[in-house]
Design a protein around this motif. Structure first.
Motif, PDB file in Angstrom:
ATOM      1  N   GLU A   2      50.021  60.308  19.662  1.00 31.00           N
ATOM      2  CA  GLU A   2      50.660  61.371  20.437  1.00 31.00           C
ATOM      3  C   GLU A   2      50.811  62.603  19.550  1.00 31.00           C
ATOM      4  O   GLU A   2      51.227  62.502  18.399  1.00 31.00           O
ATOM      5  N   THR A   5      51.698  67.543  22.566  1.00 31.05           N
ATOM      6  CA  THR A   5      52.017  67.489  24.002  1.00 31.05           C
ATOM      7  C   THR A   5      53.347  66.789  24.249  1.00 31.05           C
ATOM      8  O   THR A   5      54.023  67.069  25.234  1.00 31.05           O
ATOM      9  N   THR A   6      53.733  65.887  23.359  1.00 26.17           N
ATOM     10  CA  THR A   6      54.998  65.174  23.530  1.00 26.17           C
ATOM     11  C   THR A   6      56.003  65.495  22.420  1.00 26.17           C
ATOM     12  O   THR A   6      57.055  64.874  22.336  1.00 26.17           O
ATOM     13  N   LYS A  22      56.237  76.063  22.406  1.00 23.00           N
ATOM     14  CA  LYS A  22      55.016  76.863  22.268  1.00 23.00           C
ATOM     15  C   LYS A  22      54.734  77.145  20.789  1.00 23.00           C
ATOM     16  O   LYS A  22      55.670  77.366  20.011  1.00 23.00           O
ATOM     17  N   ASP A  32      45.842  73.950  18.289  1.00 20.48           N
ATOM     18  CA  ASP A  32      44.682  73.694  19.156  1.00 20.48           C
ATOM     19  C   ASP A  32      43.736  72.677  18.522  1.00 20.48           C
ATOM     20  O   ASP A  32      43.201  71.797  19.208  1.00 20.48           O
ATOM     21  N   GLU A  35      45.259  69.187  18.690  1.00 22.36           N
ATOM     22  CA  GLU A  35      45.236  68.699  20.072  1.00 22.36           C
ATOM     23  C   GLU A  35      43.830  68.279  20.508  1.00 22.36           C
ATOM     24  O   GLU A  35      43.671  67.398  21.353  1.00 22.36           O
TER      25      GLU A  35
END
Length: 484
Positions: A2, A5-6, A22, A32, A35
């Motif tokens: 993870e 996003t979490t 953010k 980015d 991710e």
């Protein structure tokens, strides 16, 4: 794994993401990239980085550990990123602070004007264990006392940086900065290049320039040595690393001898004069004829040669008084006294237990405060009130009452956090920052420094001796944001 996003900042000031989750300006490319990694790839890169550090031999020694003396210094792959807008006042503030502390050292060992003007209490200085009477009346080469400083900074919940403490004796950790950078450049090469990260690898050259600058008059090509206590010292890797990077000798006390008024190194070809020592040995141990007579680490007669100007040393003996934690509380006044300026970097508010009003407040609020012994380091001699037991608080109350001069207290600061790889997820961990400052012909501040991370959840103690690790610190170049 993870990833962002979490990821939950949990209400703390986070260095990479804002309160809405953010990415902060300048870190978008890194977020980015992480991710976009295939599942399991970040964990693979972390393991590869650890293997590389193991191969490099990036270790430190832990005293009192039964399982062996050496440990690999824990490292986390997610870098800490500092914008140029944040870095500029840090750099200016550190230069201002080191200049003022150097003036302070020259003053208190000579004219003592600041004590006569009662800006700093005279008894606070003269009662310090680190005030060296042997240095009274002495001026070191080029009037520089604190040649290498590691100043510990923290970022509070308001996003502002504060000075937590000064380290002017034998500050360690810069080797990890240099090696961590090599690992990150291999791990995220595209992100690193596109983010326009300022270089840190000029540090050994700057250190060598400073040491050569200190050479005694008439010595054009000085022989320089890094004086180490030996292989059992916690920072021995760094001593050997820096000597290798600078191309100078790594010596122990047993390798040196005083003869004919000079310090010489024992070689297979006989004695060779040494002109400059970057000493990584505490004052107590550098010369048994002046300081501790039982020391086997130093060089008998070294201080006499030093006083005669026939050898230079960095840092100068006696600098420890300027990083006494009780003296720290007066540094804003010290800066104002010697520069006429307000401090650019603020201190953390500090209670001095030698002062009765401060002491009474501290004793009544031990459960809320961080209490520190004035001359301990490495996270030792410390009480973190909110995480302490009643018994621990009672113990510290007795210590404070028995020796109030030796203790200060500060409010518990909500340290900033940085996402850190914990198992199969990213979790926030508290960090501090130790930039390294070299004072030679001018003052150089290494862009970034050592980010130490408290790997235990909720812990505020980042010291390696207390289970902390490190991260690479990226200072972005002026005017550069991420490029898509």
């Amino acid at each position: 794994m993870e990833t962002f996003t979490t990821y939950d900042p949990e209400g703390f000031y986070d260095e990479l993401v804002d309160e809405n989750g953010k990415p902060r300006p300048g870190v978008e490319l890194l977020v980015d990239k992480i991710e976009s990694l295939p599942d399991g790839d970040l964990d693979r890169r972390q393991k590869e980085a650890e293997a590389l550090l193991l191969k490099m031999g990036i270790t430190f020694n832990v005293y009192g550990q039964d399982q062996g003396t050496e440990k690999i210094f824990p490292f986390d792959l997610i870098p800490r990123i500092i914008s140029d807008d944040d870095w500029q006042p840090i750099e200016a503030g550190l230069k201002q602070r080191i200049f003022a502390l150097n003036e302070f050292l020259q003053d208190i060992y000579n004219d003592q004007k600041i004590l006569k003007d009662k800006v700093v209490p005279k008894d606070l200085i003269l009662s310090s264990k680190t005030y060296r009477k042997e240095c009274v009346g002495f001026t070191p080469p080029k009037k520089i006392w604190c040649h290498v400083t590691g100043t510990d900074l923290i970022r509070g919940a308001d996003g502002c940086f504060y000075v937590l403490e000064d380290n002017l004796r034998c500050p360690s950790g810069v080797s990890y900065v240099l090696e961590n950078r090599q690992v990150l450049k291999r791990t995220f090469p595209y992100v690193f290049e596109k983010s326009k990260v300022r270089a840190v690898d000029e540090y050994p050259g700057k250190l060598l320039d400073m040491l050569e600058y200190l050479a005694p008059d008439g010595v054009d090509s000085p022989t320089i040595g890094v004086l180490t206590p030996g292989i059992y010292n916690s920072a021995y890797f760094e001593h050997s690393f820096l000597s290798q990077q600078m191309g100078v000798e790594l010596v122990e006390g047993r390798d040196l001898v005083v003869s004919d008024g000079y310090v010489h190194m024992l070689t297979t070809k006989g004695l060779k004069r040494v002109d400059v020592l970057y000493r990584r040995i505490d004052d107590d141990f550098i010369d048994p004829s002046v300081f501790r007579p039982d020391s086997l680490l130093g060089v008998k007669g070294l201080i006499d040669v030093y006083r005669d100007g026939k050898i230079a040393m960095a840092n100068a003996p006696g600098t420890g008084i300027a990083d006494d934690k009780a003296v720290y509380a007066y540094v804003p006044k010290i800066i104002k006294y010697y520069t006429g300026e307000e401090p650019i970097l603020p201190n953390v508010p500090t209670y001095i237990c030698q002062e009765k009003a401060d002491r009474d407040y501290v004793l009544d609020h031990l459960s809320e405060l961080v209490v520190k012994a004035a001359n301990e380091s490495g996270g030792y001699g410390m009480l973190i009130g909110p995480h302490s037991t009643k018994k621990e608080q009672q113990t510290f109350a007795k210590l404070i009452l028995a020796e109030p001069r030796n203790y200060i207290a500060q409010p518990t600061i909500s340290l900033s956090r940085v996402p850190t790889i914990i198992g199969d997820r990213l979790e926030g961990r508290h960090v501090d920052l130790r930039p390294y400052i070299i004072f030679g012909e001018d003052i150089y501040v290494q862009p970034g420094g050592l980010t130490r991370v408290a790997l235990k959840k909720g812990s505020l103690v980042v010291n390696s001796s207390q289970g902390g690790g490190s991260k690479d610190t990226w200072v972005l170049a002026p005017g550069e944001k991420e490029e898509n």
